[in-house]
Write an enzyme that holds these catalytic residues in place. Structure first.
Site, PDB file in Angstrom:
ATOM      1  N   HIS A  27       0.848  -1.200   0.000  1.00 43.86           N
ATOM      2  CA  HIS A  27       0.000   0.000   0.000  1.00 43.86           C
ATOM      3  C   HIS A  27       0.875   1.238   0.000  1.00 43.86           C
ATOM      4  CE1 HIS A  27       0.609   1.494   4.185  1.00 43.86           C
ATOM      5  NE2 HIS A  27       0.916   0.232   4.429  1.00 43.86           N
ATOM      6  N   CYS A  28       0.277   2.343  -0.460  1.00 44.86           N
ATOM      7  CA  CYS A  28       0.945   3.640  -0.367  1.00 44.86           C
ATOM      8  C   CYS A  28       0.135   4.483   0.608  1.00 44.86           C
ATOM      9  CB  CYS A  28       1.052   4.293  -1.742  1.00 44.86           C
ATOM     10  SG  CYS A  28      -0.541   4.599  -2.530  1.00 44.86           S
ATOM     11  N   ALA A  29       0.199   5.788   0.491  1.00 48.95           N
ATOM     12  CA  ALA A  29      -0.477   6.638   1.474  1.00 48.95           C
ATOM     13  C   ALA A  29      -1.993   6.591   1.353  1.00 48.95           C
ATOM     14  CB  ALA A  29      -0.002   8.086   1.304  1.00 48.95           C
ATOM     15  N   ARG A  31      -3.709   4.169  -1.232  1.00 53.28           N
ATOM     16  CA  ARG A  31      -4.246   3.057  -2.010  1.00 53.28           C
ATOM     17  C   ARG A  31      -3.711   1.709  -1.545  1.00 53.28           C
ATOM     18  NH1 ARG A  31      -2.170   5.617  -7.698  1.00 53.28           N
ATOM     19  NH2 ARG A  31      -2.597   7.785  -7.179  1.00 53.28           N
TER      20      ARG A  31
END
Length: 620
Positions: A27-29, A31
């Site tokens: 995951h990113c910030a 998504r």
């Protein structure tokens, strides 16, 4: 208020995507990013119905589920507790259809994303310190800087300086974790690079300390704030560790693998990599700063324009490393400041479209996406509303973002952290009254500018609605095939976005000839620069998107010869150009021609197919 069950959300997402279909998860910030075996097996509409999901899209080899800041961490943690999906699949690179550049940018972004919370929090500590220890504030309380107790000053320094002092260790730790090494080894290597035994890099730069000369020619200093040195050292160390574990005897693996990894990594960092990369990094930061401070705000204008495009293409993650370097080296982050106007502009364009449309679904989605954007998640507004409205909406958003970036650059505004967007972003400027007030005013002005321009140039005045009339008022006009060939349902095309009807109802043609004709009578509203897409609006408001081939945007218009232009009135059956089918096939692309009724999501119940045309049948 009911408590959100993140475990249940994770369970539902896995059920829809398919447990066996998921290769890896990260995951990113904002998504949840899933590497999947079969993208076509996923029903996007079912995923979007899951609680907290704000949208989905597929890009750079990943199925990306937009959840938002904070939420994505909790859903990911719940996902890993029950399924323990690999964060980096062994065969991921082989199956990934992203370009080498996209993969590199994504990998670097994945290393820096875990560090964002600590630097964001440190930025807030710095801001509060700037407010509380400000001379004016202290004087108002009858105090002076000398009145601050030593214990309080020391405590605040611990809060504000620790993250940046040991940033190298955090990056090495994250690089090891991302690359599949043992994170604790990376953390130790990072700590060694900022050991008190080495002259402090900031002290050396300030002239209060001298580097230790090795072999009479190699300067040894600490690598405080050296982002690239930490990043590359971490990658080298993790790669070496994985190779050693494959060949090291089990009895020796526990101790000697770690011993060799630490020895080689630190030696390379101190005596080879560090001196070269550190010097390059210092010059690179100076160049970036110089660009951002170009006369007349030109640097801010260019970056403000390009950043939204980077978001559209998934390349915006490369900004994180640059921002980290700027903060570590200078203590400030002017880059996020000029990029941040994208959020204000995107929200304003989305809101303007939502308020003026008479399409209930567009209005609801638009208002929801605006709120989401104001909280820092831009994809629902960008992909779901702005980009689907057309090129004018995109240009208004880009132009407003660029102008806002230019003004902030001219006024010398710069954050002291990153990780906050739109409504929360002013917290990155509270360290100085001028900074926060100016930033807020320019942000509001950018929002108002984008909102007004959208109403003036994107939305038609007739009927106070978005360019297309309400779908419920559309007549049952026949939409003819734009090219000779076999008409097939849109659900059968080899493109999930079109096949799932995300762009609207429609049909496709397997072409047998190369002459393109107008499927309806109307006005040419849009021609893509690459000529692969044409937008036509009928007199009754029906909007048609004519899409020539699949993924043919990559051919830069070479297979297409058009004899029409934007604003031209055309008649159904009129020849509007040709398509070189052989050239498309020679480049490995699909020649299928698609006809999409872009404002049809709820109005059209079905299409009745004939030999040469389709008949839209309206819903109730």
């Amino acid at each position: 208020m009911t408590k959100t069950n993140y475990q249940e959300i994770a369970k539902k997402l896995v059920a829809v995507v398919g447990e066996d279909n998921i290769v890896s998860a990260t995951h990113c910030a904002t998504r949840l990013r899933l590497q999947v075996k079969d993208r076509k097996a996923i029903d996007d509409s079912q995923v979007e119905q899951v609680e907290e999901v704000k949208g989905v899209f597929y890009n750079a080899g990943q199925y990306q589920i937009i959840l938002g800041t904070g939420i994505v961490n909790k859903v990911y943690d719940a996902l890993q507790k029950t399924h323990s999906f690999s964060e980096v699949s062994k065969d991921q690179m082989a199956k990934d259809d992203a370009s080498p550049l996209q993969r590199a940018v994504r990998n670097i972004a994945d290393i820096f994303v875990p560090i964002i919370p600590i630097l964001g929090a440190t930025g807030l500590f710095l801001g509060l310190k700037g407010v509380l220890f400000n001379e004016t504030v202290l004087n108002a309380m009858g105090l002076t800087p000398n009145s601050i107790p030593e214990w309080l000053s020391a405590s605040v320094t611990v809060l504000t300086d620790t993250a940046f002092g040991f940033l190298t260790a955090f990056i090495c730790w994250s690089a090891f974790k991302k690359m599949g090494g043992l994170p604790i080894i990376g953390f130790l290597i990072g700590l060694m690079l900022v050991s008190p035994a080495l002259p402090n890099a900031y002290a050396v730069a300030g002239g209060t300390a001298e580097p230790i000369m090795a072999f009479g020619m190699i300067p040894l200093v600490g690598y405080q704030g050296s982002i690239l040195t930490a990043l590359i050292t971490g990658m080298i160390g993790a790669t070496l560790e994985k190779k050693l574990r494959k060949i090291m005897p089990n009895a020796m693996d526990l101790i000697f693998t770690s011993f060799l990894v630490i020895l080689v990594s630190v030696f390379v960092a101190l005596f080879v990599l560090g001196p070269i990369v550190h010097a390059f990094e210092g010059q690179a930061v100076k160049v970036i700063e110089m660009f951002l401070h170009l006369p007349l705000g030109i640097g801010g204008l260019i970056i403000g324009f390009l950043y939204p495009i980077a978001v559209m293409t998934g390349m915006h993650h490369m900004f994180i490393m640059i921002e980290t370097s700027l903060i570590a080296t200078t203590g400030f982050n002017p880059l996020i400041t000029v990029c941040a106007m994208y959020g204000f502009a995107n929200a304003a364009v989305c809101l303007a479209i939502a308020l003026r449309t008479k399409n209930t679904s567009v209005k609801t989605a638009g208002i929801s996406a605006t709120v989401t954007q104001m909280l820092g998640v831009s994809e629902p507004a960008l992909f779901g509303v702005v980009m689907r409205t057309g090129m004018k909406a995109i240009l208004v958003m880009l132009g407003s973002s660029a102008v806002g970036g230019m003004v902030l650059s001219l006024l010398g505004i710069q954050a002291n952290s990153y990780g906050l967007a739109v409504l929360l972003s002013p917290l990155m400027y509270i360290y100085e009254l001028y900074q926060v007030i100016t930033y807020v005013l320019v942000g509001i002005a950018t929002f108002i500018l984008a909102f007004i321009l959208t109403n003036l140039f994107v939305i038609k005045k007739e009927g106070n609605e978005v360019s297309a009339k309400s779908p419920a008022k559309k007549s049952n006009d026949k939409v003819y095939s734009p090219i000779e060939g076999e008409i097939i349902p849109i659900t059968e095309v080899n493109d999930q976005v079109f096949a799932s009807k995300m762009m609207g109802e429609g049909f496709a043609v397997l072409p047998s000839k190369e002459t393109i004709t107008a499927p309806i009578s109307g006005t040419v509203k849009m021609i893509a620069p690459t000529k692969h897409a044409i937008g036509i609006q009928a007199a009754d408001g029906m909007e048609i998107l004519l899409h020539l081939g699949i993924d043919t945007v990559e051919l830069n218009g070479e297979p297409f010869a058009l004899n029409i232009q934007e604003g031209q009135t055309i008649q159904q059956g009129q020849t509007i150009g040709t398509i070189d089918l052989k050239m498309i096939e020679a480049n490995g692309k699909d020649t299928t021609v698609m006809v999409i009724i872009t404002d049809s999501k709820e109005a059209i119940a079905r299409l009745e197919y004939n030999q040469d045309y389709v008949q839209p049948i309206l819903g109730s």
